[in-house]
Design a protein around this motif. Structure first.
Motif, short mmCIF file in Angstrom:
data_model
loop_
_atom_site.label_atom_id
_atom_site.label_comp_id
_atom_site.label_asym_id
_atom_site.label_seq_id
_atom_site.Cartn_x
_atom_site.Cartn_y
_atom_site.Cartn_z
N SER A 177 40.10 -1.44 49.03
CA SER A 177 41.04 -0.32 48.95
C SER A 177 42.45 -0.87 48.74
O SER A 177 42.71 -2.06 48.92
N GLN A 178 43.33 0.01 48.32
CA GLN A 178 44.74 -0.34 48.15
C GLN A 178 45.59 0.63 48.95
O GLN A 178 45.29 1.82 49.03
N GLN A 179 46.65 0.11 49.55
CA GLN A 179 47.58 0.96 50.30
C GLN A 179 48.98 0.85 49.71
O GLN A 179 49.39 -0.22 49.25
N PHE A 180 49.70 1.97 49.71
CA PHE A 180 51.03 2.02 49.14
C PHE A 180 51.70 3.31 49.62
O PHE A 180 51.05 4.20 50.19
N PHE A 181 52.99 3.41 49.38
CA PHE A 181 53.72 4.62 49.72
C PHE A 181 53.94 5.47 48.47
O PHE A 181 54.27 4.95 47.40
N LEU A 182 53.76 6.78 48.60
CA LEU A 182 54.08 7.74 47.55
C LEU A 182 55.10 8.73 48.10
O LEU A 182 55.19 8.94 49.32
N GLN A 183 55.85 9.33 47.18
CA GLN A 183 56.84 10.33 47.58
C GLN A 183 56.17 11.70 47.69
O GLN A 183 55.55 12.18 46.74
N LYS A 184 56.30 12.32 48.86
CA LYS A 184 55.80 13.67 49.07
C LYS A 184 56.97 14.64 48.99
O LYS A 184 58.01 14.44 49.62
N ARG A 185 56.80 15.69 48.17
CA ARG A 185 57.87 16.66 47.96
C ARG A 185 57.56 17.98 48.65
O ARG A 185 56.51 18.57 48.42
N ASP A 240 47.33 16.79 44.26
CA ASP A 240 47.98 17.80 45.09
C ASP A 240 49.42 18.00 44.60
O ASP A 240 50.12 17.03 44.29
N SER A 241 49.87 19.25 44.53
CA SER A 241 51.19 19.55 43.97
C SER A 241 52.33 18.84 44.69
O SER A 241 53.34 18.49 44.08
N ALA A 242 52.17 18.57 45.99
CA ALA A 242 53.23 17.92 46.75
C ALA A 242 53.41 16.46 46.37
O ALA A 242 54.44 15.85 46.68
N PHE A 243 52.42 15.87 45.68
CA PHE A 243 52.48 14.45 45.33
C PHE A 243 52.57 14.21 43.82
O PHE A 243 52.50 13.07 43.37
N ARG A 244 52.75 15.26 43.04
CA ARG A 244 52.89 15.07 41.60
C ARG A 244 54.24 14.43 41.29
O ARG A 244 55.19 14.58 42.04
N GLY A 245 54.27 13.69 40.17
CA GLY A 245 55.49 12.98 39.81
C GLY A 245 55.50 11.54 40.28
O GLY A 245 56.51 10.83 40.12
#
Length: 244
Positions: free
Chosen positions: A5-13, A117-122
Motif C-alpha cells: 500500500s501507499q500512504q500520502f496526504f490529500l487536500q480535503k475541501r 468523492d467530491s470533497a477530494f476532487r482536484g
C-alpha cells in the motif's frame, strides 16, 4: 498476489476549509466489495450522467480476479476507486476497437473507471491511481484500452496526460459517443506536433475523418470558441539497415 500500500496526504475541501488528510491507496479484496459497490453507486448517482458506463457486477468481477480495483481510504472510509477489467466480453470489445488480434487477449486490459468523492476532487487522483495500476499490469498486460465521452473534458485531459492517445471516435454502450484511447506499454507512441490539427470536441462529424487520415489525438486545448482535441501523426521510427 499482494501489493504494497501507499500512504500520502490529500487536500480535503469543505465549505470554508481546506485540510490535509492522511490517505491509504491499496488493491481491494473480497472484504471490500460491498463498500466499493455502495461507494461507486453513490458517486455515479451524484454525477447523474446517463452516458457514464459502469456496472456493479464489473466491480465484483474485477475484485475477484477478472481484473483489479484499487481504492483510496481516508478517515476510515473509501474516497476513490480505480478499476481495471480483464473480463472476456470487455477485452474482446477492446480488441475490436483497437484492431488487435485475438491472440493478444491475455495481454490486454480495459481501464474501466475512476470515481472520486467530491470533497477530494482536484488532487490528480485519476492520474496517480492510473500510474499505480500500470505498475501492477506491466509486463503481463501491456495493451491498455479505455473510452471517454467527449463531454467529459476532465477525464479526457487526464487520460491523455497519462500517455494514452485517441485512436477512434464511435458510438458505444447503446449509442453514446466515445473516444477510443490506447496505450502500448511495450511500444510507447511518439506523436509529431508540427502540422497538427485542432478539432472542437463538440464537432462529432469531424473526428472520424481526422482519424481516417492517420492522425491520433494527443492533447485537449482550451480555445475561445470551446474545447478542442489536438491531433498529430504518429512518428514512424525507421529501422537501421542491418550490416551485410
Amino acid at each position: 498476489m499482494a501489493y504494497a500500500s501507499q500512504q500520502f496526504f490529500l487536500q480535503k475541501r469543505e465549505v470554508g476549509l481546506i485540510a490535509p488528510v492522511l490517505c491509504t491507496l491499496r488493491i481491494l479484496g473480497e472484504d471490500d466489495i460491498m463498500e466499493a459497490v455502495t461507494f461507486h453507486r453513490r458517486i455515479t448517482d451524484e454525477i447523474g450522467d446517463a452516458g457514464f458506463f459502469a456496472e456493479d457486477n464489473t466491480i465484483v468481477e474485477s475484485i475477484r480476479g477478472e481484473g483489479a480495483v484499487s481504492g483510496i481510504f481516508a478517515e476510515g472510509r473509501l474516497i476513490a476507486l480505480r478499476a481495471v477489467s480483464y473480463v472476456k466480453e470487455y477485452v474482446d470489445d477492446a480488441l475490436e476497437d483497437l484492431g488487435l488480434d485475438q491472440s493478444e487477449a491475455n495481454n490486454t486490459a480495459v481501464m474501466d473507471f475512476c470515481v472520486t468523492d467530491s470533497a477530494f476532487r482536484g488532487n490528480s487522483i485519476q492520474f496517480f491511481t492510473y500510474l499505480f495500476m500500470e505498475n501492477i499490469l506491466y509486463p503481463n498486460r501491456y495493451h491498455l484500452h479505455t473510452t471517454v465521452s467527449p463531454k467529459n473534458i476532465f477525464s479526457l485531459t487526464n487520460i491523455l496526460k497519462c500517455g494514452f492517445h485517441a485512436m477512434r471516435f464511435k458510438s458505444k454502450y447503446g449509442g453514446h459517443p466515445r473516444f477510443v484511447l490506447y496505450k502500448n506499454l511495450r511500444k510507447p507512441m511518439a506523436v509529431q506536433t508540427r502540422g497538427h490539427k485542432e478539432i472542437l470536441l463538440r464537432n462529432y462529424d469531424y473526428h472520424p475523418k481526422v482519424f481516417a487520415d492517420g492522425f491520433v489525438g494527443y492533447k485537449v486545448k482550451h480555445k475561445s470558441n470551446g474545447m478542442a482535441l489536438l491531433y498529430g501523426k504518429p512518428l514512424v521510427v525507421r529501422e537501421e539497415p542491418k550490416a551485410s
